[in-house]
Scaffold this motif. Structure first.
Motif, short mmCIF file in Angstrom:
data_model
loop_
_atom_site.label_atom_id
_atom_site.label_comp_id
_atom_site.label_asym_id
_atom_site.label_seq_id
_atom_site.Cartn_x
_atom_site.Cartn_y
_atom_site.Cartn_z
N ARG A 128 -1.66 -5.72 8.51
CA ARG A 128 -1.82 -4.30 8.86
C ARG A 128 -1.19 -4.03 10.22
O ARG A 128 -1.05 -4.94 11.04
CB ARG A 128 -3.29 -3.90 8.87
CG ARG A 128 -4.18 -4.82 9.69
CD ARG A 128 -5.57 -4.24 9.87
NE ARG A 128 -6.30 -4.00 8.66
CZ ARG A 128 -7.02 -4.90 7.98
NH1 ARG A 128 -7.06 -6.16 8.41
NH2 ARG A 128 -7.68 -4.56 6.90
N SER A 155 -1.95 6.54 -5.93
CA SER A 155 -3.01 6.46 -4.92
C SER A 155 -4.33 7.06 -5.40
O SER A 155 -5.40 6.68 -4.91
CB SER A 155 -2.59 7.18 -3.65
OG SER A 155 -1.41 6.63 -3.11
N LEU A 179 -4.93 2.55 -4.14
CA LEU A 179 -4.14 2.68 -2.92
C LEU A 179 -3.18 1.52 -2.71
O LEU A 179 -2.11 1.67 -2.13
CB LEU A 179 -5.06 2.81 -1.70
CG LEU A 179 -5.76 4.15 -1.52
CD1 LEU A 179 -6.82 4.05 -0.43
CD2 LEU A 179 -4.74 5.24 -1.18
N CYS A 180 -3.58 0.36 -3.18
CA CYS A 180 -2.75 -0.85 -3.06
C CYS A 180 -3.15 -1.76 -4.22
O CYS A 180 -4.34 -2.03 -4.40
CB CYS A 180 -3.00 -1.55 -1.73
SG CYS A 180 -1.96 -2.99 -1.40
N LEU A 221 -0.65 -3.40 4.43
CA LEU A 221 -1.30 -2.11 4.59
C LEU A 221 -0.50 -1.22 5.53
O LEU A 221 0.23 -1.70 6.40
CB LEU A 221 -2.72 -2.29 5.13
CG LEU A 221 -3.61 -3.30 4.40
CD1 LEU A 221 -5.03 -3.23 4.95
CD2 LEU A 221 -3.61 -3.06 2.90
N MET A 224 0.82 -1.20 0.00
CA MET A 224 0.00 0.00 0.00
C MET A 224 0.85 1.26 0.00
O MET A 224 1.99 1.26 0.47
CB MET A 224 -0.89 -0.02 1.24
CG MET A 224 -1.91 1.10 1.34
SD MET A 224 -2.85 0.95 2.90
CE MET A 224 -3.91 2.41 2.75
N LEU A 257 -8.94 -1.74 3.69
CA LEU A 257 -8.36 -1.12 2.51
C LEU A 257 -9.45 -0.64 1.55
O LEU A 257 -10.33 -1.42 1.16
CB LEU A 257 -7.46 -2.13 1.79
CG LEU A 257 -6.85 -1.69 0.45
CD1 LEU A 257 -5.90 -0.52 0.65
CD2 LEU A 257 -6.14 -2.87 -0.22
N ALA A 269 -1.62 -8.56 1.01
CA ALA A 269 -1.66 -7.11 0.94
C ALA A 269 -1.09 -6.53 2.23
O ALA A 269 -1.64 -6.78 3.31
CB ALA A 269 -3.08 -6.62 0.72
#
Length: 295
Positions: free
Chosen positions: A256, A205, A209-210, A227, A18, A233, A225
């Protein structure tokens, strides 16, 4: 759990990183833990501030780098009136020789970088001209209000790819520095325009964003992913749509931070030296813990 091997993991998954400004030091920690525990993916995809660290991960050289890029970049931005442009360009120039020597070797994983193409003449004029910073502030307000009209009429996601297959744009030594810079160019904080092959671009972005959904569309069915925020997300800066745990045939796993990284001393545009170390260590611990349970 069955022992993880780089060769086996390369066949099954993609790692997506991200955006997040200096918060991407958390992502660096996760990726370094992956690398030091023998975890290699078939592909790595980054957006904005995560593009360079995803590139080092793709060629297996994440562990060779400390946190100086973030600290030096922040100090440089302060001397430029808080503009991040020179800091990012300096980091890219410093990384380029090593990446050029390794990223396109057959032993390296695939790398993709998310960027945003400006598709209209009006959009190009305003995003590349002297009013870009003020307009960028307006776009942030529109993003908070989930107003997507300007984005929809002027911007398109473009993925640059070291192994382009026609669905993506080619990422090569000839355009790598342009792509890496363009992916980071948030209009309100970057004062130097970004172009790739003569076309205007801004931060990835704004449209992604990712790069989870683009990687799923390319056929990766196991996606990790990483974050930089604690909440779910969102698809892009403007969107209220959340990225699900399953998209088509792709199973998506999220890593995350446990707390807002600002509480550790790292925000999008400001850091402390202690904060960089704390956020990196938190990422490393999360990455190592993830590997213990990955199947």
């Amino acid at each position: 759990m069955e022992e993880l091997s780089g060769r086996a993991l390369q066949k099954v998954c993609a790692v997506c990183c991200m955006s997040g400004g200096y918060k991407s030091v958390f992502t660096q920690g996760v990726l370094q833990a992956f690398e030091e525990h023998g975890f290699r993916a078939a592909a790595y995809a980054g957006c904005s501030s995560s593009a360079l660290i995803a590139a080092f991960a793709a060629c297996g050289r994440e562990s060779r780098h400390d946190l100086s890029m973030w600290h030096i970049g922040y100090q440089m931005s302060l001397t430029r009136g808080n503009s991040q442009s020179e800091a990012m360009l300096d980091a890219i120039r410093g990384a380029a020789p090593e990446l050029f020597s390794h990223l396109w070797r057959p032993s390296s994983s695939r790398l993709l970088i998310a960027t945003t193409l400006v598709t209209t003449l009006e959009g190009a004029s305003i995003t590349q001209g002297p009013g870009a910073r003020r307009f960028g502030q307006r776009l942030l307000i529109e993003a908070l209000r989930r107003q997507t009209a300007w984005r929809d009429g002027n911007l398109q996601l473009r993925m640059f790819d070291t192994r382009s297959s026609g669905e993506t744009e080619m990422l090569s030594p000839a355009n790598f520095e342009q792509v890496a810079y363009a992916s980071t160019r948030m209009l309100h904080a970057w004062d130097i325009p970004a172009e790739i092959d003569g076309c205007p671009y801004i931060d990835g972005s704004y449209t992604c964003l990712c790069p989870v959904l683009p990687m799923a569309a390319l056929g990766y069915d196991r996606i990790i992913a990483i974050l930089t925020e604690t909440e779910d997300l969102r698809v892009d800066l403007f969107s209220a749509e959340r990225v699900p745990e399953r998209y088509g045939s792709a199973q998506i796993t999220f890593i995350r931070p446990d707390i807002d990284l600002k509480r550790l001393g790292v925000s999008h545009y400001a850091v402390t030296e202690e904060g960089l170390d704390r956020a990196f260590r938190h990422g490393y611990e999360k990455g190592a813990r993830f590997i213990e349970t990955y199947e």
